[in-house]
Design a protein around this motif. Structure first.
Motif, PDB file in Angstrom:
ATOM      1  N   UNK A  69       1.065  -1.132  -0.059  1.00 52.51           N
ATOM      2  CA  UNK A  69      -0.152   0.037   0.034  1.00 52.51           C
ATOM      3  C   UNK A  69       1.155   0.895  -0.052  1.00 52.51           C
ATOM      4  N   UNK A  70       0.405   2.682  -1.002  1.00 59.30           N
ATOM      5  CA  UNK A  70       0.884   3.810  -1.433  1.00 59.30           C
ATOM      6  C   UNK A  70       0.397   5.238  -0.424  1.00 59.30           C
ATOM      7  N   UNK A  71       0.540   5.143   0.911  1.00 58.02           N
ATOM      8  CA  UNK A  71      -0.098   6.404   1.295  1.00 58.02           C
ATOM      9  C   UNK A  71       0.019   7.946   0.874  1.00 58.02           C
ATOM     10  N   UNK A  72      -0.332   8.624   0.603  1.00 64.93           N
ATOM     11  CA  UNK A  72       0.043  10.095   1.014  1.00 64.93           C
ATOM     12  C   UNK A  72      -0.963  10.387   2.174  1.00 64.93           C
ATOM     13  N   UNK A  73      -0.433  10.845   3.097  1.00 65.46           N
ATOM     14  CA  UNK A  73      -0.989  12.453   3.994  1.00 65.46           C
ATOM     15  C   UNK A  73      -1.350  13.188   2.904  1.00 65.46           C
ATOM     16  N   UNK A  74      -2.237  13.937   3.028  1.00 66.32           N
ATOM     17  CA  UNK A  74      -3.256  14.936   3.197  1.00 66.32           C
ATOM     18  C   UNK A  74      -4.155  15.528   3.410  1.00 66.32           C
ATOM     19  N   UNK A  75      -4.757  16.891   3.146  1.00 64.46           N
ATOM     20  CA  UNK A  75      -5.153  17.292   4.036  1.00 64.46           C
ATOM     21  C   UNK A  75      -7.020  17.848   3.008  1.00 64.46           C
ATOM     22  N   UNK A  76      -7.849  17.895   3.679  1.00 68.21           N
ATOM     23  CA  UNK A  76      -9.028  18.575   3.071  1.00 68.21           C
ATOM     24  C   UNK A  76      -9.806  19.124   3.996  1.00 68.21           C
ATOM     25  N   UNK A  77     -11.379  19.850   3.539  1.00 72.57           N
ATOM     26  CA  UNK A  77     -11.653  20.765   5.044  1.00 72.57           C
ATOM     27  C   UNK A  77     -11.267  22.273   5.105  1.00 72.57           C
ATOM     28  N   UNK A  78     -10.839  22.096   4.194  1.00 72.68           N
ATOM     29  CA  UNK A  78      -9.995  23.711   3.812  1.00 72.68           C
ATOM     30  C   UNK A  78     -10.429  24.027   2.416  1.00 72.68           C
ATOM     31  N   UNK A  79     -11.431  23.829   1.521  1.00 71.37           N
ATOM     32  CA  UNK A  79     -11.179  24.017   0.930  1.00 71.37           C
ATOM     33  C   UNK A  79     -10.480  24.253   0.136  1.00 71.37           C
ATOM     34  N   UNK A  80      -8.860  23.352   0.350  1.00 71.71           N
ATOM     35  CA  UNK A  80      -7.575  23.521  -0.311  1.00 71.71           C
ATOM     36  C   UNK A  80      -7.757  22.777  -2.553  1.00 71.71           C
ATOM     37  N   UNK A  81      -8.309  22.577  -2.647  1.00 68.62           N
ATOM     38  CA  UNK A  81      -8.337  21.899  -4.000  1.00 68.62           C
ATOM     39  C   UNK A  81      -9.086  22.396  -4.919  1.00 68.62           C
ATOM     40  N   UNK A  82      -9.706  23.333  -4.335  1.00 64.43           N
ATOM     41  CA  UNK A  82     -10.589  24.172  -5.091  1.00 64.43           C
ATOM     42  C   UNK A  82     -10.356  25.139  -6.477  1.00 64.43           C
ATOM     43  N   UNK A  83      -8.607  24.913  -6.542  1.00 64.36           N
ATOM     44  CA  UNK A  83      -7.631  25.826  -7.072  1.00 64.36           C
ATOM     45  C   UNK A  83      -7.108  24.318  -7.979  1.00 64.36           C
ATOM     46  N   UNK A  84      -7.251  23.300  -7.756  1.00 67.61           N
ATOM     47  CA  UNK A  84      -6.653  21.838  -9.081  1.00 67.61           C
ATOM     48  C   UNK A  84      -5.585  22.483  -8.769  1.00 67.61           C
ATOM     49  N   UNK A  85      -4.612  22.206  -7.260  1.00 69.16           N
ATOM     50  CA  UNK A  85      -3.463  22.509  -7.597  1.00 69.16           C
ATOM     51  C   UNK A  85      -2.854  20.753  -7.495  1.00 69.16           C
ATOM     52  N   UNK A  86      -4.482  19.351  -7.109  1.00 69.19           N
ATOM     53  CA  UNK A  86      -3.635  18.500  -6.068  1.00 69.19           C
ATOM     54  C   UNK A  86      -3.627  17.544  -7.946  1.00 69.19           C
ATOM     55  N   UNK A  87      -3.238  16.236  -7.896  1.00 68.07           N
ATOM     56  CA  UNK A  87      -3.082  15.893  -9.446  1.00 68.07           C
ATOM     57  C   UNK A  87      -2.867  14.401  -8.971  1.00 68.07           C
ATOM     58  N   UNK A  88      -3.162  13.533  -9.465  1.00 71.74           N
ATOM     59  CA  UNK A  88      -2.624  11.936  -9.756  1.00 71.74           C
ATOM     60  C   UNK A  88      -2.473  11.384 -10.380  1.00 71.74           C
ATOM     61  N   UNK A  89      -1.628  10.560 -10.604  1.00 71.94           N
ATOM     62  CA  UNK A  89      -0.561   9.903 -11.940  1.00 71.94           C
ATOM     63  C   UNK A  89      -1.435   8.369 -12.146  1.00 71.94           C
ATOM     64  N   UNK A  90      -1.980   7.925 -13.182  1.00 71.77           N
ATOM     65  CA  UNK A  90      -2.557   7.011 -12.683  1.00 71.77           C
ATOM     66  C   UNK A  90      -3.574   5.872 -13.797  1.00 71.77           C
ATOM     67  N   UNK A  91      -3.782   4.944 -13.287  1.00 75.86           N
ATOM     68  CA  UNK A  91      -4.952   4.132 -14.561  1.00 75.86           C
ATOM     69  C   UNK A  91      -6.055   4.260 -13.988  1.00 75.86           C
TER      70      UNK A  91
END
Length: 595
Positions: free
Chosen positions: A464-486
């Motif tokens: 398993x590969x888990x990266x800590x993250x935060x949500x609850x502050x509307x932080x990805x409203x700017x689409x700054x986060x991305x994921x690469x995969x299938x």
């Protein structure tokens, strides 16, 4: 600055912010959500005292409702206690009265590709004397490509759609249940023949369930501040941290919604504060009809000039509901060395290898963020949180890649820096791990960079590969986060935005981290960059050992020399190589880029 031509995982932005991106690829449905332990979204919150004019209708008697298949596809609503049962089924709604029935649109099960259907009250409702009204209900929904509406009509013929759940990211779910309020004052307020219902429009999505429906009164005057940001999420990003060197003007935004029953005009004030004093103030006036919303952007004129925590505080004059007349944004932490999108770990991004479909977990995949520097600066490393549950020993690449001038996050991306890393057990948990580049590289002002952590190899079993993250502050409203995969249709591998959480993958500009080493006189490596051939000089004719490694740590060249040597690296491919020259009188370590 930000010109995105991207593959989107979602379009979960309120109001005018949705104009920032272009959707180029459709992502496939998944059997699981990558975001663990997420907080429930809040839809149209209000603390006003409301009177119930009709209901609650608990769907215990299906005869209270009628069904309309607008598309003629045969895909329709059902009332009962049957839960979703398609190939990508979600759990049944856990509403207050789920045991005696609820309305279900199982888009995934029916899957005609052409879905447009209503469930409507069988009898009109008399709302005479009540101009300000809303439909309130309990709901559970998982988003794909469909759309959910409350519908209302004063004659049972001409219907108005009021969107709900439009803020739910693709492949994400509401709380189970979430209480939703849809303002229908403009359509059926004071009507003696009010009709209400629910409409689903889609193709082959997940499911939507509705229960415990009421019509309630609203205050006449209730302007609400419901979302806000301390930075421009349209043409830039709302960073949670930035070095003082990268500070820029705080362009703050707020979403204003008329949650009352009458048209309103209000002044919206924006104060920039450091928590102890007001640093800048600006004001705009907005007019909204019932149920309308708008996003206001304030050029505050304030750029941080010292380390500290800064935020925007919005306010409107007190109205009939004062609890939503203020909104305070998350804080911007201006510091010496770090640039980030996250606010600390509250969740994790990762895939469960024990899921029904383990494809995502077992494939090579990455998590990261997009960064646009304000000035040229050397990046020295990346700070990462390897969240609990991660398997020790996983082999990773920490990458910095430059986006092309169009702003695309898709290949071809331009190499900037890279280092391999194997996760140690001691690095797993709540702590931050700093991964240092052997040689720093420059992030140039005005250019976009994708910084991510890639699980290189496909895995099997329970890795398993888990990266800590935060949500609850509307932080990805700017689409700054991305994921690469299938994550695409038919497991298409690509980069995807819209994860509704920001991974802890931070740019580290600390100048005390990586430094190039050169204590050897008369030794130079040139040209750099090169098309393949490099020269290692040896002006003093001393015995030296040359070792060249790629960014995966593999040695591609070794030789003992006592004179100048020419080395052809073209056969090993484009990328960054670390050249190490060691002798009795010192050493040299230098990064070389092969184009």
């Amino acid at each position: 600055m930000k010109k995105f031509y991207v593959t989107l995982l979602s379009l979960a932005v309120v109001g005018t912010a949705s104009a920032q991106v272009t959707n180029t690829t459709v992502v496939g449905k998944t059997l699981q959500s990558p975001v663990h332990n997420t907080k429930a979204p809040v839809e149209n919150p209000t603390n006003a005292q409301k009177a119930t004019l009709w209901g609650p209708n608990t769907f215990s008697n299906p005869a209270d409702w009628t069904f309309v298949d607008n598309s003629g596809s045969g895909d329709d609503w059902v009332i009962g206690t049957t839960v979703p049962s398609g190939a990508f089924a979600i759990p049944g709604i856990q509403s207050t009265t789920a045991g005696d029935g609820f309305a279900l649109y199982d888009s995934d099960l029916m899957c005609s590709g052409n879905q447009n259907a209503d469930v409507i009250v069988a009898q009109s409702i008399d709302l005479t004397g009540n101009a300000s009204v809303a439909v309130q209900f309990e709901s559970y929904y998982r988003a794909y490509q469909g759309a959910c509406y409350v519908i209302a009509s004063a004659d049972g013929v001409n219907w108005t759609e009021i969107p709900v759940h439009s803020n739910i990211a693709l492949n994400s779910s509401t709380a189970n249940p979430v209480t939703v309020q849809a303002n229908v004052s403009a359509v059926v307020g004071d009507s003696a023949t009010a009709w209400i219902g629910f409409r689903y429009v889609g193709g082959c999505d997940y499911a939507w369930m509705v229960d415990d429906v009421c019509i309630v009164t609203l205050p006449d005057n209730d302007m609400a501040l419901i979302r806000g940001w301390h930075a421009d999420i349209i043409t830039d990003y709302e960073y949670s941290m930035t070095p003082l060197t990268q500070a820029r003007e705080m362009i703050a935004g707020v979403v204003v919604e008329n949650q009352g029953g009458m048209a309103q005009t209000v002044d919206v004030t924006c104060d920039v504060t450091d928590g102890s004093s007001t640093l800048a103030t600006s004001m705009q006036t907005v007019t909204l009809n019932p149920a309308e919303m708008d996003t206001l952007w304030f050029s505050t004129g304030f750029t941080p000039s010292a380390n500290g925590n800064y935020r925007a505080e919005f306010s409107i004059p007190a109205d009939m509901v004062t609890t939503n007349d203020q909104f305070t944004t998350s804080e911007l932490d201006v510091n010496d060395n770090y640039m980030a999108h996250d606010y600390g770990a509250t969740t994790a991004l990762g895939w469960d290898p024990g899921a029904q479909d383990p494809t995502n977990a077992q494939a090579s995949h990455s998590w990261g963020n997009v960064y646009y520097p304000e000035v040229n600066q050397e990046i020295r490393g990346v700070d990462v949180n390897f969240a609990s549950g991660t398997t020790a020993g996983l082999y990773l690449l920490v990458r910095v890649q430059e986006m092309d001038p169009s702003g695309s996050i898709q290949d071809p991306l331009i190499f900037n820096n890279e280092i391999d890393h194997t996760i140690d057990q001691s690095e797993i948990g709540s702590q931050i791990t700093t991964i240092v580049f052997p040689v720093p590289s420059i992030l140039e002002a005005g250019k976009g960079y994708m910084i991510d952590v890639l699980k290189v190899d496909g895995t099997s079993g329970n890795e398993t590969f888990n990266i800590g993250a935060s949500e609850g502050n509307d932080e990805d409203a700017d689409f700054g986060a991305f994921g690469f995969g299938p994550y695409g249709v038919n497991d298409a591998v690509n980069y995807y935005l819209g994860w509704d959480a920001s991974p802890i993958v931070r740019a580290n500009f600390d100048p005390t981290l990586a430094v190039e080493v050169n204590t050897l006189e008369g030794v130079q490596v040139y040209p750099n960059p090169s098309t393949g051939v490099i020269t290692v000089s040896n002006d003093n004719g001393l015995a030296n050992s040359i070792r060249i490694a790629n960014t995966a740590g593999q040695i591609v060249y070794t030789q003992d020399v006592n004179s100048e040597v020419t080395i052809d690296l073209a056969a090993f491919g484009a990328g960054m190589y670390v050249v190490t020259v060691e002798g009795e009188n010192g050493s040299l370590v230098e990064k070389v880029v092969i184009k």
